[in-house]
Design an enzyme around this catalytic site. Structure first.
Site, PDB file in Angstrom:
ATOM      1  N   SER A  99      41.113  22.074  18.353  1.00  9.69           N
ATOM      2  CA  SER A  99      41.068  23.467  18.749  1.00  9.69           C
ATOM      3  C   SER A  99      40.387  23.607  20.118  1.00  9.69           C
ATOM      4  O   SER A  99      40.754  22.928  21.072  1.00  9.69           O
ATOM      5  CB  SER A  99      40.354  24.280  17.660  1.00  9.69           C
ATOM      6  OG  SER A  99      40.448  25.657  17.888  1.00  9.69           O
ATOM      7  N   HIS A 124      46.184  23.896  19.377  1.00  9.63           N
ATOM      8  CA  HIS A 124      46.943  24.987  18.762  1.00  9.63           C
ATOM      9  C   HIS A 124      46.660  26.273  19.526  1.00  9.63           C
ATOM     10  O   HIS A 124      45.821  26.304  20.433  1.00  9.63           O
ATOM     11  CB  HIS A 124      46.622  25.136  17.262  1.00  9.63           C
ATOM     12  CG  HIS A 124      45.202  25.522  16.949  1.00  9.63           C
ATOM     13  ND1 HIS A 124      44.706  25.624  15.683  1.00  9.63           N
ATOM     14  CD2 HIS A 124      44.153  25.838  17.770  1.00  9.63           C
ATOM     15  CE1 HIS A 124      43.449  25.977  15.712  1.00  9.63           C
ATOM     16  NE2 HIS A 124      43.084  26.130  16.963  1.00  9.63           N
TER      17      HIS A 124
END
Length: 210
Positions: A99, A124
């Site tokens: 992330s 993401h």
């Protein structure tokens, strides 16, 4: 039961007496920074302060990362500071950079972004979670938050594209889901530049990363 921070002996130049200091302070003194937990505002502020303090010297900073991610804007702030200071920053993924932690990893100086052989990297799309104390938002507030999130999403996608060399369309498609990569896959993708050799004696890296 919380684990206490180890203390290490340090003898300053010109002094006879040994001083015991927090090992983290000694590591930071040697320009070694760590993000080895979920990123929150306290950790982010500490790292930003250290990056600014050390970032105007000629010596490299080494930034070790083992993190599942954390709060979006804290990670963006660290990424921006890393790109703005003139000194080189070596980023090293020890185990996980997921992330927003992967967004910090790519901000290392090009050619000096490293991962250990069994590290995992995940990218993401950003997710912004509003404050729990904000109450139920109105339709207008939701619309404004959506616009802001879309703008942040585009900014982050473009940053990944610039720092990896991947086309914007590829980044946008891959980030639609949790996209996990091994160290080799991350190197091929352009997120890192080097995979640290298993044995530095047998296969020394082209630079001193420690």
């Amino acid at each position: 039961m919380p684990i206490s921070v180890p203390m290490v002996p340090v003898r300053l130049p010109g002094e006879r007496e040994t001083t015991w200091v927090d090992i983290r302070e000694e590591l930071n003194h040697n320009r070694l920074l760590f993000l080895c937990q979920e990123l929150d505002i306290d950790i982010a502020n500490e790292l930003i302060g250290l990056l600014i303090y050390f970032g105007w010297d000629e010596k490299d900073i080494t930034f070790f990362i083992n993190s599942p991610g954390g709060e979006l804007f804290n990670g963006i702030s660290i990424h921006n500071i890393m790109l703005s200071v003139p000194t080189d920053i070596i980023t090293v993924c020890l185990g996980e950079a997921s992330s927003i932690a992967s967004y910090i990893l790519i901000a290392g100086t090009l050619g000096k972004r490293v991962a250990l052989p069994h590290a995992r990297i995940m990218i993401h799309q950003p997710v912004y979670i509003g404050s729990e104390d904000a109450g139920k938002p109105s339709a207008g507030e939701l619309f404004n938050e959506l616009k802001a999130l879309m703008a942040i999403r585009e900014t982050i996608t473009r940053a990944y594209s610039r720092r990896t060399g991947q086309p914007l369309s590829v980044i946008a498609e891959d980030m639609e889901r949790d996209f996990f990569m091994s160290a080799k896959e991350a190197k091929d993708y352009g997120i890192i530049d080097l995979i640290k050799a298993k044995s530095m004696k047998e296969n020394p890296p082209p630079m001193n990363i420690w």
